[in-house]
Design an enzyme around this catalytic site. Structure first.
Site, PDB file in Angstrom:
ATOM      1  N   TYR B 118       0.837  -1.214   0.000  1.00  0.00           N
ATOM      2  CA  TYR B 118       0.000   0.000   0.000  1.00  0.00           C
ATOM      3  C   TYR B 118       0.868   1.259   0.000  1.00  0.00           C
ATOM      4  O   TYR B 118       1.719   1.438   0.873  1.00  0.00           O
ATOM      5  CB  TYR B 118      -0.867  -0.036   1.246  1.00  0.00           C
ATOM      6  CG  TYR B 118      -1.972   0.992   1.347  1.00  0.00           C
ATOM      7  CD1 TYR B 118      -3.298   0.595   1.213  1.00  0.00           C
ATOM      8  CD2 TYR B 118      -1.709   2.321   1.621  1.00  0.00           C
ATOM      9  CE1 TYR B 118      -4.324   1.515   1.345  1.00  0.00           C
ATOM     10  CE2 TYR B 118      -2.727   3.248   1.750  1.00  0.00           C
ATOM     11  CZ  TYR B 118      -4.045   2.837   1.612  1.00  0.00           C
ATOM     12  OH  TYR B 118      -5.058   3.743   1.754  1.00  0.00           O
ATOM     13  N   TYR B 169      -7.102   4.405  -6.686  1.00  0.00           N
ATOM     14  CA  TYR B 169      -7.070   4.421  -5.226  1.00  0.00           C
ATOM     15  C   TYR B 169      -8.405   3.921  -4.712  1.00  0.00           C
ATOM     16  O   TYR B 169      -9.355   4.677  -4.576  1.00  0.00           O
ATOM     17  CB  TYR B 169      -6.764   5.834  -4.722  1.00  0.00           C
ATOM     18  CG  TYR B 169      -6.608   5.899  -3.215  1.00  0.00           C
ATOM     19  CD1 TYR B 169      -5.672   5.104  -2.574  1.00  0.00           C
ATOM     20  CD2 TYR B 169      -7.390   6.743  -2.445  1.00  0.00           C
ATOM     21  CE1 TYR B 169      -5.523   5.140  -1.197  1.00  0.00           C
ATOM     22  CE2 TYR B 169      -7.246   6.795  -1.065  1.00  0.00           C
ATOM     23  CZ  TYR B 169      -6.318   5.995  -0.449  1.00  0.00           C
ATOM     24  OH  TYR B 169      -6.175   6.030   0.911  1.00  0.00           O
TER      25      TYR B 169
END
Lengths: 134, 215
Positions: B118, B169
């Site tokens: 991430y 995202y």
């Protein structure tokens, strides 16, 4: 931008009241003397609920810093660039606080540089704690 | 650079067809020093979903299942305090979690074939890589090269769909989906014979989480 105010539950009320008096206070455990910030309902060290506030000198040192160029809120458009510092308070168990570093935003900032709190009064009735190089 | 590279093979990626050069990266505007524009994740609308079911039920499903080998959630001491008052200020927050995860899976870091790490901001990706034992802190600059981090031949290909920086995202959920694709062999940047596929969640918050999938 919305003005800062004490939370409804009253947990950080004394911090904001003290700032208005131009005093810097940090939460301290009445039982074991541990400092913590932001304020919490329980001491993280000895787990008592008996917590108070302790006035500190307002002198600290730069633990970390960053220079902000992007206005995250439209109200900050004219403020960029500005420097944000994480300040460590040696007289409060090295608890850290976040604030703006006043002065030339393009200056180099050194780790451990000594700083002191500046109390900035706002007409809306609150005072912000900023920092300047000591 | 690895994320943008991978996105060029992924037609679903927002940055598909919009490659990033080193020069454009270096010259992009500051957001907050030390992070330039391309160090920060995208913002977009979208949706993603994951189906979690029993291995028995998965047998009858159309797609090849990716089995959960290990998953863990947690954080280090006092990381629940205000962010600036976590004692270990610069951690990605995986120091206690990663060993627990590997123990649960019964594997070592070098068994991992591909990882989705991430990236809210690029800096903490390096800390995450270190805290998951992929390299020593002193070696991180040598480890995090374009060659090492890209599929199909890198030592640890990461974010093979483009990740938060260049695919989309979806708050990391797209990383879980890509990890499953690697197990199925359907990634647009497939790592050959990927057997063990890892997902590392958003760093520097509390709690954080990890996932290891296997074929």
């Amino acid at each position: 931008m919305p003005a800062p105010e004490a939370t409804r539950d009253g947990l950080d009320k004394e911090f904001w009241e003290a700032a208005k008096r131009h005093e810097l206070v940090v939460q301290k455990c009445n039982s074991c003397g541990t400092f913590q910030f932001g304020p919490e309902w329980i001491c993280h060290k000895c787990h008592t609920l008996d917590l108070g506030w302790h006035r500190v000198s307002g002198r600290g040192r730069v633990y970390s810093w960053e220079r902000v160029w992007h206005p995250a809120h439209p109200a900050l458009k004219s403020a960029c660039p500005y420097i944000v510092v994480v300040v460590e308070l040696p007289d409060a168990g090295n608890v850290r606080m976040v604030g703006n570093l006043l002065g030339d935003p393009m200056r180099e900032v050194e780790f451990d540089a000594p700083v002191e709190a500046v109390f900035e009064d706002h007409p809306e009735g609150f005072s912000l704690i900023q920092w300047k190089l000591a | 650079m690895a994320c943008y590279h991978h996105a060029q093979f992924n037609p679903r990626a927002i940055m598909y067809g919009r490659p990033l050069t080193r020069e454009a990266y270096d010259e992009s505007r500051w957001i907050v020093e030390p992070f330039h524009l391309y160090d920060c994740c995208l913002e977009n609308d979208g949706a993603a979903a994951v189906i979690v079911t029993s291995a028995e039920r998965a047998r009858d499903l159309k797609q090849k299942p990716a089995y959960v080998m290990a998953s863990a959630q947690g954080s280090d001491f006092r990381q629940g305090a205000a962010a600036e008052n976590g004692p270990d200020y610069a951690t990605s927050n995986f120091k206690t979690l990663a060993p627990r995860l590997y123990a649960m899976a019964g594997i070592e870091p070098n068994d991992v074939d591909v990882a989705q790490v991430y990236e809210n901001f690029t800096g903490a990706v390096m800390t995450s890589i270190v805290e998951h034992g992929f390299c020593h802190p002193d070696e991180v600059m040598d480890f995090c090269t374009f060659e090492n981090l890209t599929a199909p031949n890198g030592k640890l290909p990461i974010n093979t769909s483009g990740g938060n920086l260049a695919e989309c995202y979806m708050h990391g959920l797209e990383l879980i989906i890509e990890a499953a694709r690697q197990i199925r062999g359907t990634s647009t940047c497939q790592v050959k014979d990927a057997e063990i596929s890892m997902v590392v969640s958003g760093p520097m918050v509390a709690p954080v989480s990890d996932l290891i999938l296997r074929g």
